[in-house]
Design an enzyme around this catalytic site. Structure first.
Site, PDB file in Angstrom:
ATOM      1  N   CYS A  26      -1.142   0.354   4.061  1.00 56.46           N
ATOM      2  CA  CYS A  26      -0.934  -0.177   2.708  1.00 56.46           C
ATOM      3  C   CYS A  26      -2.248  -0.617   2.079  1.00 56.46           C
ATOM      4  O   CYS A  26      -2.402  -0.582   0.859  1.00 56.46           O
ATOM      5  CB  CYS A  26       0.064  -1.331   2.731  1.00 56.46           C
ATOM      6  SG  CYS A  26      -0.401  -2.701   3.805  1.00 56.46           S
TER       7      CYS A  26
ATOM      8  N   HIS B  88       0.633  -7.614   3.973  1.00 59.10           N
ATOM      9  CA  HIS B  88       0.947  -6.388   3.232  1.00 59.10           C
ATOM     10  C   HIS B  88       0.187  -6.354   1.911  1.00 59.10           C
ATOM     11  O   HIS B  88       0.103  -7.361   1.203  1.00 59.10           O
ATOM     12  CB  HIS B  88       2.450  -6.329   2.970  1.00 59.10           C
ATOM     13  CG  HIS B  88       2.910  -5.054   2.332  1.00 59.10           C
ATOM     14  ND1 HIS B  88       2.616  -3.813   2.846  1.00 59.10           N
ATOM     15  CD2 HIS B  88       3.634  -4.823   1.194  1.00 59.10           C
ATOM     16  CE1 HIS B  88       3.157  -2.874   2.074  1.00 59.10           C
ATOM     17  NE2 HIS B  88       3.770  -3.474   1.060  1.00 59.10           N
TER      18      HIS B  88
END
Length: 471
Positions: free
Chosen positions: A110, A421
């Site tokens: 990510c 994330h």
């Protein structure tokens, strides 16, 4: 291995066991049109999970595996590769892309996906990449840098044309080849990496490859797009020594401390730092203060929030969670050198006149009594009044004003740079914001973007990308 799906059989599919199962699933997606999240692959009586260690499965050459899953119904599954807009029926093309495609997470990638989505928002960068040839390598450019640039160009092209999420396999391979730190593993699983490091390394590589020798003469160069020239005064209060330095950087740092509540305050801290070095007059080390000012501005201004630091007691990166607000419109005039401020005055006056004209206000520029809001006299006009057309014609086009508009935010959620994330939030041409959470883009409201300022466990801004407002 051999994959059986519905009534179809796909023999001879290679599995790279050094890559996570998600990479294998993206291979099957290109063959079948079944998105990875819908795939159920039967292995040893169980279902293949995204974090399964291949070495525990005992796979053999030629082994047969079964996949269960339904393909996307919107478009016909391709034989190979992503589905492109031009391959759709004409009536579907217009509605297919309200924004560019998402990117599949290939196993803790990510950080890479969010970086790509934010930089993909710069049309001049895409134009420069389009003119970069597979066979052209500028002076001193190594093969790994060349390959990473080609992979960036191709990935951007797929994002613009595909109606399905893109699997950036080749880009990931080239990134890890050029910068091996992004291939670090822990317990045979690829580790999460720092998005700012990915951003910085990619920008550096492109600055080496996208040169006048490697692209069209009209293509904007990386220095013009992202480069910031700084001039610094280095002063030692103890010895009275003073010197000046200059450097080029690709981002401004927003330092965060207990008294920083807004981006402007953090930038001010970032441009004034202390360093310890040997003083020739004192014959020993002394404390010097470096005060920097911007001497040349780019078309796109990158701001990094310095949220991570090394925590000795736990021997890992820790995160500063403090809330730091940032604006949709950023004015950096106060951070510029006197020389640059002088250059900005006339374009800024013209911009203000243009904005006043939009609201139907009569633009009047008085004589020497007229003062800019910054406090210095303006020479934008000597007559008692001047309409906006005359003001526009007196100034060359595409001049920077020192005012920038927010177009992308890269955020991080979590307590450490080595976990959590990353997500990219990108403003579209129509003014809408899209949250690019890997392969799941979604529309967001502008007020939601301003809530990414920190202060809790929600996503918080790590990098902001601003576009110059020009006249």
């Amino acid at each position: 291995v051999c994959i059986k799906w519905q009534k179809q059989v796909f023999p001879g599919i290679e599995i790279d066991t050094s890559q996570p199962p998600m990479v294998f699933k993206t291979q099957l997606y290109t063959l079948t049109g079944v998105p990875p999240e819908r795939q159920k692959i039967m292995v040893k009586g169980g279902i293949l999970k995204d974090d399964t260690d291949w070495s525990t499965l005992g796979l053999k050459d030629g082994q047969k595996l079964m996949m269960i899953g339904t393909a996307d119904e919107i478009v016909k599954a391709p034989e190979k590769g992503p589905v492109f807009v031009e391959d759709l029926p004409e009536e579907e093309q217009a509605a297919a892309l309200g924004h560019s495609a998402g990117l599949y997470n290939l196993g803790n990638t990510c950080y890479m996906n969010s970086t790509l989505q934010c930089l993909h928002s710069v049309p001049e960068l895409k134009s420069a990449l389009l003119s970069y040839s597979d066979n052209v390598r500028g002076n001193g450019v190594d093969q790994a840098s060349h390959s990473l640039t080609v992979a960036t160009r191709n990935t951007f092209g797929e994002l613009d044309q595909s109606v399905r999420p893109v699997a950036p396999l080749h880009f990931l391979q080239m990134l890890r080849k050029k910068y091996p730190q992004f291939a670090q593993q822990q317990n045979n699983v690829y580790m999460q990496q720092d998005a700012e490091e990915c951003w910085t390394q990619l920008i550096y590589t492109l600055s080496q490859t996208l040169t006048s020798e490697a692209s069209e003469p009209t293509a904007a160069q990386m220095k013009e797009l992202f480069g910031i020239d700084l001039v610094s005064r280095v002063h030692c209060a103890e010895s009275g020594e003073e010197s000046s330095e200059s450097e080029s950087v690709y981002s401004l740092k927003c330092h965060i401390s207990h008294d920083v509540n807004h981006l402007h305050e953090g930038l001010k801290h970032g441009l004034k730092t202390e360093l310890e070095k040997v003083s020739p007059s004192l014959g020993r080390t002394a404390i010097y203060t470096r005060e920097s000012r911007i001497n040349e501005l780019p078309r796109y201004l990158t701001v990094q929030f310095v949220r991570f630091f090394w925590k000795r007691e736990s021997n890992q990166k820790a995160k500063i969670l403090r809330k730091v607000d940032y604006p949709l419109e950023l004015d950096v005039y106060d951070f510029c050198s006197d020389e640059l401020k002088l250059k900005l005055q006339t374009p800024r006056q013209v911009l203000r006149d243009a904005e006043s004209a939009k609201f139907g206000l009569k633009v009047e520029v008085k004589t020497s009594r007229t003062q800019n809001i910054e406090g210095s006299s303006t020479s934008a006009g000597e007559s008692s009044s001047m309409d906006i057309d005359k003001a526009d014609s007196s100034v060359p086009k595409k001049q920077l004003t020192g005012i920038y508009d927010l177009i992308a935010v890269l955020t991080h959620k979590g307590r450490s740079a080595d976990s959590g994330h990353y997500v990219g939030w990108v403003k579209q041409d129509d003014g809408k914001w899209i949250e690019f959470d890997d392969d799941n883009p979604s529309i967001r409201k502008e007020e939601e973007i301003l809530k990414l300022s920190g202060g809790g466990d929600w996503h918080m801004a790590y990098i902001c990308l601003y576009k110059a407002r020009v006249i």
